[in-house]
Design an enzyme around this catalytic site. Structure first.
Site, PDB file in Angstrom:
ATOM      1  N   HIS A 184       0.330   7.983   3.723  1.00  0.00           N
ATOM      2  CA  HIS A 184       1.037   7.448   4.770  1.00  0.00           C
ATOM      3  C   HIS A 184       2.608   7.607   4.822  1.00  0.00           C
ATOM      4  O   HIS A 184       3.527   7.089   5.506  1.00  0.00           O
ATOM      5  CB  HIS A 184       0.863   5.780   4.813  1.00  0.00           C
ATOM      6  CG  HIS A 184      -0.502   5.615   4.615  1.00  0.00           C
ATOM      7  ND1 HIS A 184      -1.494   5.860   5.739  1.00  0.00           N
ATOM      8  CD2 HIS A 184      -1.496   5.285   3.394  1.00  0.00           C
ATOM      9  CE1 HIS A 184      -2.740   5.693   5.026  1.00  0.00           C
ATOM     10  NE2 HIS A 184      -2.730   4.931   3.911  1.00  0.00           N
ATOM     11  N   GLY A 195      -5.188   2.412   7.785  1.00  0.00           N
ATOM     12  CA  GLY A 195      -6.185   1.853   8.629  1.00  0.00           C
ATOM     13  C   GLY A 195      -6.008   0.302   8.779  1.00  0.00           C
ATOM     14  O   GLY A 195      -6.522  -0.139   9.811  1.00  0.00           O
ATOM     15  N   ASP A 214       0.960  -1.131   0.094  1.00  0.00           N
ATOM     16  CA  ASP A 214      -0.167  -0.015   0.033  1.00  0.00           C
ATOM     17  C   ASP A 214       1.020   1.202   0.067  1.00  0.00           C
ATOM     18  O   ASP A 214       1.147   1.658   0.994  1.00  0.00           O
ATOM     19  CB  ASP A 214      -0.831   0.060   1.156  1.00  0.00           C
ATOM     20  CG  ASP A 214      -1.942   0.967   1.214  1.00  0.00           C
ATOM     21  OD1 ASP A 214      -1.737   2.044   0.322  1.00  0.00           O
ATOM     22  OD2 ASP A 214      -2.920   1.050   1.887  1.00  0.00           O
ATOM     23  N   ILE A 245      -0.231   9.698   8.075  1.00  0.00           N
ATOM     24  CA  ILE A 245      -0.923   8.653   8.961  1.00  0.00           C
ATOM     25  C   ILE A 245      -0.711   7.335   8.784  1.00  0.00           C
ATOM     26  O   ILE A 245      -0.251   6.756   7.815  1.00  0.00           O
ATOM     27  CB  ILE A 245      -2.453   9.020   9.069  1.00  0.00           C
ATOM     28  CG1 ILE A 245      -3.123   8.724   7.695  1.00  0.00           C
ATOM     29  CG2 ILE A 245      -2.761  10.717   9.229  1.00  0.00           C
ATOM     30  CD1 ILE A 245      -4.656   8.798   7.448  1.00  0.00           C
TER      31      ILE A 245
END
Length: 308
Positions: free
Chosen positions: A212, A230, A207, A227
């Site tokens: 991120h 998830g 990913d 961040i």
């Protein structure tokens, strides 16, 4: 960019996604386990060493059940494009993940995935897409897992042709489970620490969304810094359940559902609270430093260990 007036929901629903095939190895699943926090606080953790090392002479390392989400992401590497629907990828949010597990994953495998659009909803200022991916062992033909991923495309709504907002789902309503967190004391609580570099490690499993890793991209998206994924937070939560409820036996997990409530910054502490209701574990994960819930959901089990 918002949806254009040319967007036809019916045409979008008839769009066929190509089947995909790829292979993974023990190195891939071990790297994923490390990215999801396995052995981070104890390099020889009795419950988790088996995900990264051939412990006690075992022939193959074990695979965390949340690796299923990586298999689904691999099948959607081309993006979430739908004919006629335009959106700004910087405004994409991962809303929910639902996983059904049919058998333990081999430590290495050639897999074949089939993808379809399982849901499409107009929420006015946003569009909600639901993608269903079924992944098979290419050699045996066995169905390994099913993922249903929900993504929110901010700024892509408003495409309904009538006053009633467009909404479509192709799966049974009983597969939608709204989790109500109990007011009672949790059955178990587990605290875990993410590392400042957690997102940089997790992204190596495939990913590569710059949200991120890229500070400028994150700021445009409304965050002070990159961040955590998830799905990485989901991996931390399910690891907590495996340790506290499953007593280290991940094979008894048959279903996972997670709703992403709020972002996590790498380096924050995750506290997962668990409530056991029959063969279902309800859970909620909070960021300790901010005392805010960031993830909630359930994990369904095939059975309970006798030691519980």
């Amino acid at each position: 960019m918002a949806a254009t007036g040319e967007f036809d929901p019916d045409l979008a629903l008839s769009h066929k996604y190509p089947d995909t095939s790829h292979s993974y190895t023990e190195r891939d699943v071990a790297l994923y386990a490390l990215g999801a926090g396995a052995c981070a606080s104890d390099a020889v953790d009795a419950d988790e060493l088996k995900y990264v090392y051939h412990e006690n002479g075992q022939n193959h390392i074990k695979v965390l059940p949340t690796y299923a989400a990586i298999l689904a992401q691999k099948s959607l590497e081309g993006g979430f494009d739908i004919p006629g629907l335009q959106y700004d990828p910087r405004l994409l949010l991962h809303g929910q993940q639902y996983i059904e597990l049919y058998k333990p994953f081999p430590s290495s495998c050639n897999v074949h995935s089939k993808v379809c659009l399982a849901g499409l909803h107009d929420k006015g200022k946003a569009a909600i897409l639901e993608y269903e991916t079924k992944t098979y062992d290419k050699e045996s033909g066995d169905l390994l897992c099913m993922n249903r991923m929900t993504v929110y495309l901010r700024g892509a709504g408003g495409f309904s042709k009538s006053s009633k907002p467009f909404s479509y789902s192709n799966y049974p309503s009983n597969q939608i489970s709204t989790v109500k967190i109990p007011d009672s004391k949790p059955f178990s609580v587990f605290e875990d620490h993410t590392q400042p570099s957690q997102a940089l490690l997790y992204r190596l499993s495939g990913d590569y969304n710059p949200l991120h890793s890229d500070p400028m991209f994150a700021k445009v998206a409304g965050f002070s810094k990159p961040i955590l994924h998830g799905l990485c937070t989901l991996g931390f939560a399910v690891r907590a359940i495996i340790k506290c409820i499953c007593k280290g036996d991940a094979d008894i997990i048959k279903g996972i559902s997670g709703r992403f409530l709020l972002h996590v910054y790498p380096g924050e502490t995750l506290v997962t609270e668990m409530w056991l209701q029959g063969l279902r574990v309800l859970y909620q994960t909070k960021v300790k430093e901010r005392n805010q819930a960031v993830l909630s959901g359930f994990v369904d089990l095939r059975g309970l260990t006798s030691s519980l």
